[in-house]
Design a protein around this motif. Structure first.
Motif, mmCIF file in Angstrom:
data_model
loop_
_atom_site.group_PDB
_atom_site.id
_atom_site.type_symbol
_atom_site.label_atom_id
_atom_site.label_comp_id
_atom_site.label_asym_id
_atom_site.label_seq_id
_atom_site.Cartn_x
_atom_site.Cartn_y
_atom_site.Cartn_z
ATOM 1 N N MET A 18 0.829 -1.193 0.000
ATOM 2 C CA MET A 18 0.000 0.000 0.000
ATOM 3 C C MET A 18 0.874 1.258 0.000
ATOM 4 S SD MET A 18 -3.520 -0.966 0.868
ATOM 5 C CE MET A 18 -4.060 0.249 1.984
ATOM 6 N N ALA A 19 2.173 1.074 0.045
ATOM 7 C CA ALA A 19 3.085 2.208 0.131
ATOM 8 C C ALA A 19 3.053 3.083 -1.114
ATOM 9 C CB ALA A 19 4.490 1.709 0.387
ATOM 10 N N LYS A 20 2.726 2.538 -2.284
ATOM 11 C CA LYS A 20 2.768 3.354 -3.496
ATOM 12 C C LYS A 20 1.432 4.025 -3.823
ATOM 13 C CE LYS A 20 2.012 -0.461 -6.725
ATOM 14 N NZ LYS A 20 2.521 -1.142 -7.892
ATOM 15 N N LEU A 21 0.464 3.939 -2.931
ATOM 16 C CA LEU A 21 -0.821 4.602 -3.147
ATOM 17 C C LEU A 21 -0.677 6.112 -2.986
ATOM 18 C CD1 LEU A 21 -3.157 2.202 -1.205
ATOM 19 C CD2 LEU A 21 -3.292 2.697 -3.623
ATOM 20 N N ALA A 46 -1.486 9.856 -1.742
ATOM 21 C CA ALA A 46 -2.005 10.376 -0.481
ATOM 22 C C ALA A 46 -3.458 10.808 -0.654
ATOM 23 C CB ALA A 46 -1.156 11.552 -0.036
ATOM 24 N N LEU A 47 -4.189 10.863 0.457
ATOM 25 C CA LEU A 47 -5.579 11.318 0.403
ATOM 26 C C LEU A 47 -5.644 12.707 -0.218
ATOM 27 C CD1 LEU A 47 -7.067 10.222 3.851
ATOM 28 C CD2 LEU A 47 -7.460 9.202 1.608
ATOM 29 N N GLY A 48 -6.533 12.879 -1.178
ATOM 30 C CA GLY A 48 -6.710 14.154 -1.866
ATOM 31 C C GLY A 48 -5.821 14.354 -3.072
ATOM 32 N N PRO A 89 -1.420 6.171 5.333
ATOM 33 C CA PRO A 89 -0.962 5.116 6.232
ATOM 34 C C PRO A 89 -0.997 5.499 7.710
ATOM 35 C CG PRO A 89 0.871 6.006 4.975
ATOM 36 C CD PRO A 89 -0.370 6.634 4.437
ATOM 37 N N GLU A 90 -0.899 6.780 8.008
ATOM 38 C CA GLU A 90 -0.909 7.208 9.409
ATOM 39 C C GLU A 90 -2.285 7.000 10.047
ATOM 40 O OE1 GLU A 90 0.014 11.316 11.651
ATOM 41 O OE2 GLU A 90 1.536 10.613 10.232
ATOM 42 N N SER A 91 -3.332 7.427 9.361
ATOM 43 C CA SER A 91 -4.696 7.274 9.894
ATOM 44 C C SER A 91 -5.345 5.968 9.460
ATOM 45 C CB SER A 91 -5.574 8.436 9.437
ATOM 46 O OG SER A 91 -5.738 8.402 8.017
ATOM 47 N N ARG A 92 -4.721 5.285 8.490
ATOM 48 C CA ARG A 92 -5.258 4.047 7.905
ATOM 49 C C ARG A 92 -6.612 4.281 7.224
ATOM 50 N NH1 ARG A 92 -3.146 -1.065 9.585
ATOM 51 N NH2 ARG A 92 -5.244 -1.870 9.835
ATOM 52 N N ILE A 93 -6.792 5.493 6.682
ATOM 53 C CA ILE A 93 -8.007 5.834 5.946
ATOM 54 C C ILE A 93 -7.717 5.734 4.459
ATOM 55 C CG2 ILE A 93 -9.640 7.673 5.365
ATOM 56 C CD1 ILE A 93 -9.351 8.679 8.234
ATOM 57 N N ASP A 141 -8.981 -0.572 9.229
ATOM 58 C CA ASP A 141 -9.468 -1.323 10.388
ATOM 59 C C ASP A 141 -10.873 -1.870 10.146
ATOM 60 O OD1 ASP A 141 -7.100 -0.770 11.792
ATOM 61 O OD2 ASP A 141 -7.931 1.069 12.643
ATOM 62 N N GLU A 142 -11.764 -1.043 9.580
ATOM 63 C CA GLU A 142 -13.129 -1.497 9.277
ATOM 64 C C GLU A 142 -13.109 -2.676 8.308
ATOM 65 O OE1 GLU A 142 -15.881 2.492 9.302
ATOM 66 O OE2 GLU A 142 -14.513 2.214 7.617
#
Length: 91
Positions: free
Chosen positions: A1-4, A6-8, A38-42, A60-61
Motif C-alpha cells: 500500500m506504500a505506493k498509493l 495520499a488522500l486528496g 498510512p498514518e490514519s489508515r483511511i 481497520d473497518e
C-alpha cells in the motif's frame, strides 16, 4: 500500500487509477482503493456493496468485516491498476 497516492492527491483527476482491489468472497462487496493515508489508515475509493459509491473507509473497518460464512475480506492479487472508469464497467 506504500505506493498509493495520499488522500486528496487525485481529486482533480476525472478518471483516477485504482491501485488495489479488496473483496468479500461470501458477501458480494468490493472496495477499489484509489488513495490511502498510512498514518490514519483511511482509504478513499469506490465501493460496491448495497450501492456503487465513492467514499472513505478505514483499513481497520475492512479488516474486521466478515461475510455470511465468516470469511474475511481478501485482496485480489491478480488485479492490475487501472482507471476507475474500467472497474465501473465490470459486473
Amino acid at each position: 500500500m506504500a505506493k498509493l497516492p495520499a488522500l486528496g492527491a487525485t481529486s482533480e483527476n476525472r478518471d483516477p487509477i485504482v491501485q488495489v482491489k479488496w473483496f468479500t468472497p461470501d458477501a458480494n462487496w468490493t472496495w477499489w482503493v484509489i488513495e490511502y493515508d498510512p498514518e490514519s489508515r483511511i482509504a478513499y475509493g469506490l465501493v460496491r456493496g448495497l450501492e456503487l459509491e465513492f467514499g472513505t473507509f478505514t483499513l481497520d473497518e475492512v479488516e474486521d468485516l466478515r461475510g455470511a460464512l465468516g470469511l474475511p475480506v481478501e485482496r485480489d492479487l491478480h488485479f492490475d491498476p487501472q482507471p476507475v472508469s474500467q472497474v465501473t464497467d465490470q459486473p
